[in-house]
Design a protein around this motif. Sequence first.
Motif, PDB file in Angstrom:
ATOM      1  N   HIS A  54       2.865  -3.718   4.908  1.00 25.53           N
ATOM      2  CA  HIS A  54       1.483  -4.086   5.257  1.00 25.53           C
ATOM      3  C   HIS A  54       0.879  -3.092   6.211  1.00 25.53           C
ATOM      4  O   HIS A  54       0.396  -3.460   7.263  1.00 25.53           O
TER       5      HIS A  54
ATOM      6  N   HIS B  21       7.507  -4.588   0.093  1.00 26.35           N
ATOM      7  CA  HIS B  21       6.492  -5.394   0.782  1.00 26.35           C
ATOM      8  C   HIS B  21       6.161  -4.805   2.146  1.00 26.35           C
ATOM      9  O   HIS B  21       6.766  -5.139   3.160  1.00 26.35           O
TER      10      HIS B  21
ATOM     11  N   GLU C  34      -2.549  -9.272  -1.040  1.00 26.22           N
ATOM     12  CA  GLU C  34      -2.113 -10.648  -0.846  1.00 26.22           C
ATOM     13  C   GLU C  34      -3.168 -11.441  -0.083  1.00 26.22           C
ATOM     14  O   GLU C  34      -4.073 -10.874   0.522  1.00 26.22           O
TER      15      GLU C  34
END
Length: 235
Positions: A49, A47, A144
Motif C-alpha cells: 500500500h 499486497h 481496495e
Amino acid sequence: MMPSTAPPSRRKLLQWLGTGALVATAPARLAQAQSALAAPPLLMDGHVHVVNRVYWESIDPWQAADGGWDYARARAAGVNCIIDNIGTYGAWNYDYTPKQALRLIETFLRFAESHADRMGVARDAAEARRIIAAGRMAVFLGCESGWDHEGDPDVLAAFHRLGLRVVQFATQTGFNAFSDSALAQLQGRQAPDHYHGINERGRALVAEMNRLGILIDITHGTEDRLPVVSQQFIP
Ligand SMILES: [Zn+2]
C-alpha cells in the motif's frame, strides 16, 4: 513400433503417442526449459500500500525508511514483483470513490514514470517477466476498499485501460450497488446480508472482470453464497 496383430492397450497407445509427441516437440520443449532456467526467480509481494503514502505524505519509497514498506528494502531482499493497492479510504461515496481512485492512479503512474529505471507497470504476466528480466521491479496496480460504488462497467473498463488489474470486490464499509460487505455491521451499522452475497450487477461485473482480465480480490466479502445458483443445486 505398434504391434500389428492385436489392438494395443490404452496404456501402450499413450506410451507410443507420448514418445512420438516428445520427439516431435523436443526442440521447442528444450528452448522453453532453457528460457525458464535463464529467467530470474520470481519473488512477489502481493499486497503493498505504498502509493497511498506517496499521495498523502509525499514520501519517496525508493528511499529506505524505518517504518512501513519501501521499495529499497524490498528490492534488497530480492522482491522483484508486487501488487500495489491504492485504497480509497475516507472517500466512500458514490461520487467521490472513483474520483479518489483516479487521483491515486495518477499518483501511481507518475511515480512509476519518474522511477522508470528501477520499476515498471505490469499489465500482464509477460510484461511483468520482461520488466523483471531487465532487472526492474514489476508493479501491478490494484484497488481496495472501493473503486466505484455504483459498479459502472464503463468506469471499470476505463480503470483497466489505466492499468488496474486487481479489484477488491466488497467495500470496507457496507453494501454498495453490487455486493455485500463483511464489514457492514462494524463500519456502516448495516446488516451484512443486503443481497446475500452479490446481486445481478455483481454477477455482470464478475463476468466483465473475467473478460477484461482483472483479478478479483474477495477480501471482506460475506460468507453468503449466490442464492440463485445455490438454490438450483440444493435438493
Ligand atoms: Zn490492504
